[in-house]
Design a protein around this motif. Structure first.
Motif, short mmCIF file in Angstrom:
data_model
loop_
_atom_site.label_atom_id
_atom_site.label_comp_id
_atom_site.label_asym_id
_atom_site.label_seq_id
_atom_site.Cartn_x
_atom_site.Cartn_y
_atom_site.Cartn_z
N UNK A 87 0.78 -1.23 0.00
CA UNK A 87 0.00 0.00 0.00
C UNK A 87 0.81 1.28 0.00
N UNK A 88 2.15 1.18 -0.08
CA UNK A 88 2.99 2.38 -0.05
C UNK A 88 2.92 3.07 -1.41
N UNK A 89 2.53 4.33 -1.41
CA UNK A 89 2.46 5.11 -2.66
C UNK A 89 3.49 6.24 -2.70
N UNK A 90 3.95 6.71 -1.54
CA UNK A 90 4.92 7.81 -1.48
C UNK A 90 6.32 7.23 -1.68
N UNK A 91 7.02 7.69 -2.70
CA UNK A 91 8.33 7.15 -3.05
C UNK A 91 9.46 8.06 -2.57
N UNK A 92 9.33 9.34 -2.74
CA UNK A 92 10.38 10.29 -2.36
C UNK A 92 10.25 11.54 -3.21
N UNK A 93 11.30 12.35 -3.22
CA UNK A 93 11.27 13.60 -3.98
C UNK A 93 12.62 13.84 -4.65
N UNK A 94 12.58 14.48 -5.80
CA UNK A 94 13.78 14.80 -6.56
C UNK A 94 14.36 16.12 -6.10
N UNK A 95 15.70 16.18 -6.04
CA UNK A 95 16.42 17.39 -5.69
C UNK A 95 17.36 17.72 -6.85
N UNK A 96 17.12 18.85 -7.53
CA UNK A 96 17.86 19.23 -8.73
C UNK A 96 18.56 20.55 -8.47
N UNK A 97 19.86 20.60 -8.72
CA UNK A 97 20.66 21.82 -8.56
C UNK A 97 21.40 22.08 -9.87
N UNK A 98 21.34 23.33 -10.35
CA UNK A 98 22.01 23.69 -11.60
C UNK A 98 22.61 25.09 -11.49
N UNK A 99 23.44 25.44 -12.47
CA UNK A 99 24.02 26.78 -12.58
C UNK A 99 23.80 27.29 -13.99
N UNK A 100 23.60 28.61 -14.10
CA UNK A 100 23.39 29.23 -15.40
C UNK A 100 24.70 29.84 -15.92
N UNK A 101 24.60 30.66 -16.96
CA UNK A 101 25.80 31.17 -17.65
C UNK A 101 26.76 31.89 -16.73
N UNK A 102 26.24 32.76 -15.85
CA UNK A 102 27.09 33.56 -14.99
C UNK A 102 27.31 32.94 -13.63
N UNK A 103 27.01 31.67 -13.49
CA UNK A 103 27.26 30.97 -12.24
C UNK A 103 26.16 31.06 -11.22
#
Length: 314
Positions: free
Chosen positions: A169-185
């Protein structure tokens, strides 16, 4: 004061909390404001000044002189997820991440934070000469409108894996964590809400394979191990029947009594088969009958096994 109005809240952006009582002519106030954008849509920046003055014959209330700047906040990434529920209680998550901005992004980190019941393994690297390399190569830039697919495997922890009713019955799996940088950092971060999967429907009785060989010899017996789990809320009295197919033949006595199986309990069965036809063959023909309700559960296409002649294997 400097305020920011979003669709859901109004925020004070002034870095200094001390009020300025008087601003003299030809003077200025420098204030660095900072806000982490967490919502999409229109943001209104309100820069207001207040002046209290007196006229000779009457008093005037506070005069509000405001400057409004409309800032349109767009979504930088498009994230899509797909789930696959394996027969061994494992859950595979595919995350498709697309850069929908007009400039390239440096993908610093893409990780999955699992829920308390799962352990996660990232499947985004390959071993080359003893070293782990990213499947995306040495270039970690995501060009505009490009998409990357990240794959994760979640396995239930040992204390929860033994409880079939809990994991089912478990439906909650977790969450994604996304980190990025653009042109000027400039660094950006996106953390999704809790990802939900559709709970698999196993029915009253679940049959899964624990062990099976990949390749077997023609007309030679081979062993498999099955796991039978009672997913219902009642006790069952099970009888195992084995039906031969055109290519797969079962070795043993059909109609064996397996005994009583309580709710959320499991038992392991070691079975022997042989194949009379070469090629990729499907393991089929298992039948489980509950003698209490006189109900039969049929299991076909449980797994596939590659059958070769003994000369080819040598």
């Amino acid at each position: 004061q400097a305020d920011l109005q979003t669709s859901s809240q109004r925020l004070n952006l002034s870095a200094s909390s001390a009020a300025v009582a008087e601003l003299k002519p030809d003077c200025c106030i420098d204030d660095v404001i900072h806000h982490e954008v967490k919502e999409i849509g229109t943001h209104i920046k309100d820069l207001s000044t207040y002046k209290q003055f007196m006229l000779k014959f009457s008093e005037k209330p506070t005069v509000n002189l405001s400057f409004f700047q409309f800032i349109q906040v767009l979504k930088p990434l498009d994230v899509k997820t797909k789930f696959y529920n394996a027969e061994t209680d494992e859950v595979f998550l595919e995350a498709q991440i697309q850069n929908i901005t007009t400039s390239p992004m440096f993908m610093e980190k893409v990780s999955l934070e699992p829920s308390m019941m799962y352990n996660v393994a990232e499947l985004n690297t390959v071993d080359t000469a003893g070293e782990s390399e990213s499947t995306f190569g040495s270039r970690t830039y995501l060009q505009p409108m490009d998409t990357r697919q990240y794959l994760y495997c979640l396995k239930p922890k040992q204390e929860f894996a033994e409880k079939a009713g809990v994991i089912k019955g478990v439906t909650v799996i977790g969450k994604l964590d996304i980190v990025w940088k653009t042109n000027l950092g400039e660094r950006g971060r996106l953390q999704t809400s809790q990802l939900q999967r559709m709970a698999p429907g196993y029915g009253d009785v679940r049959l899964s394979l624990e062990t099976i060989p990949d390749t077997v010899n023609l007309e030679e017996p081979f062993d498999i191990t099955c796991k039978i789990t009672n997913c219902s809320e009642r006790t069952m009295d099970l009888v195992l029947e084995m039906c031969n197919t055109n290519s797969i033949h079962w070795c043993g006595v059909s109609g064996r009594q397996l005994g009583k199986l309580h709710p959320s309990s499991s038992l392991h069965l070691a079975l022997t088969l042989l194949s009379s036809v070469q090629g990729l063959q499907s393991v089929s023909g298992l039948r489980l009958t509950d003698t209490f309700l006189k109900r039969t559960y049929e299991y076909d296409d449980i797994a596939q096994v590659c059958v070769v002649s003994s000369e080819v294997k040598q």
